[in-house]
Design an enzyme around this catalytic site. Structure first.
Site: not given
Length: 402
Positions: A223-224, A286
């Site tokens: 998850d960037h 996120h």
């Protein structure tokens, strides 16, 4: 003689360190300090080639390509690296390089240096083709042999980055394997961006499919959002702070609010967003990661596996949600036409490539409970959406009134 301890997180030469100040209670002028270093994992950057599937898409333009340029600008990339984009649109290497430059100018953190750009651009390449066409992968194999430089040990390091929706992944995994691009002559790794599948069944199916082509130590599901420095600092703020950590529980905290708000719409992402919506795009990755970082127990170390283990414990203790709970404690919505920052904006259903009767949610709010000792009875309020008043990512801890 008693001592009081004050603790702070400092950064020295790129290293995070915890500094404890010890003060003798009977002599306020006597202060000693002790520094404990939290060292990152060390590595040597060797020649590599990154293959970005979806290299002209939104994620690549906004995040990946400007970041790679930034690394090159700061001389954190080896001299012998290459970036190969694989996408369906027809274009040449030179046309792709111009797209990359525009992306860096629009979304990068610094202006484009001519010297650095000339060094960076010569390592950019483009392959056009469908993801379900074996000829695409034959072209990729030839280009990899042409541009990939070996390391000192003779290995050819390849990183496959999946910067595209999950529906394309099965075709890519199967054809990479069929064309012997997963193992064999190359030392490969694969990075899979969120969302990983559409639901639990499709995620399990993707896991089974990728496991047929790659070993588990080759696979990086990421998850960037976790790369943001402020997100990484949540752990250090909590566990390096002797003031807050003793208060970080149900006895002192009334509730927690986590907000991820954006003032932009979906822009050019309708093809992705119509299938994903806000829950798959933001909430289940996120926001759940932020929730876990706030709620997790102290890990035994700051290595990735230790942190992951504590996050999993949080996810397992989140109260189950049946239809009645969802109906009572969650809200979904979709933005309509209006004004943002003084400008007229169109509604979601009027965005290009969206269905005129689409019910895809762009806003979510909900209440979550974590049923463990630390957080029993403490509600976590989550909210996120597009076309909101301002761009904001915030974690708000509300303490009980004395």
């Amino acid at each position: 003689m008693e001592k009081t301890v004050n603790r702070e997180l400092i950064t020295v030469n790129g290293y995070r360190k915890i500094r404890d100040y010890h003060m003798a209670s009977d002599n306020p002028d006597t202060v000693s300090s002790q520094v404990c270093e939290i060292l990152p994992e060390k590595f040597d950057m060797e020649p590599f080639t990154m293959v970005i599937f979806g290299g002209s898409g939104d994620l690549s333009r906004r995040k990946l390509l400007p970041t790679l340029y930034h690394l090159c600008h700061d001389r954190n990339l080896p001299d012998d690296f290459a970036v190969i984009s694989v996408a369906s649109s027809e274009r040449s290497d030179e046309e792709y390089r111009e797209i990359v430059r525009e992306a860096i100018e629009e979304f990068g953190e610094e202006s484009v240096s001519r010297e650095c750009w000339e060094k960076f651009r010569k390592n950019l390449f483009y392959i056009s083709g469908r993801f379900d066409d074996e000829n695409t992968y034959r072209s990729l194999s030839l280009r990899l042999e042409e541009v990939t430089k070996p390391t000192e040990k003779g290995a050819r390091e390849i990183i496959y980055y999946m910067a595209l929706p999950p529906r394309f992944l099965p075709d890519i995994f199967e054809r990479l394997s069929f064309c012997n691009l997963c193992r064999g002559m190359f030392n490969t790794r694969i990075i899979v961006e969120k969302p990983f599948g559409r639901d639990r069944a499709s995620a399990a199916g993707l896991n089974n499919l990728i496991a047929k082509s790659f070993n588990e130590n080759q696979i990086y599901r990421i998850d960037h959002y976790l790369g943001k420095e402020t997100v990484q600092n949540i752990l250090f703020f909590r566990f390096a702070n002797s003031i807050f950590e003793p208060l970080w529980n149900r006895r002192y905290i009334d509730h927690v609010q986590i907000t991820v708000a954006e003032d932009i719409g979906i822009e050019h992402r309708a093809a992705f967003y119509e299938h994903a919506g806000v829950v798959r795009d933001i909430v289940q990755n996120h926001m759940m990661q932020l929730l876990a970082l706030v709620a997790m127990e102290p890990p035994i170390g700051f290595e990735a596996d230790y942190i992951r283990d504590e996050k999993v414990k949080v996810f397992r203790t989140i109260r189950s949600m049946d239809e009645e709970y969802i109906d009572k404690f969650t809200v979904r919505g979709q933005y309509d036409a209006g004004r943002i920052n003084g400008k007229e904006v169109i509604g979601y259903r009027n965005e290009k490539d969206t269905a005129p009767d689409s019910n895809t949610p762009t806003f979510f709010a909900g209440k979550v409970y974590i049923d463990n000792w630390r957080w029993a009875g403490v509600p976590f309020y989550l909210r996120t959406g597009k076309r909101l008043k301002k761009r904001l990512t915030e974690i708000s801890i509300h303490f009980r009134q004395p």
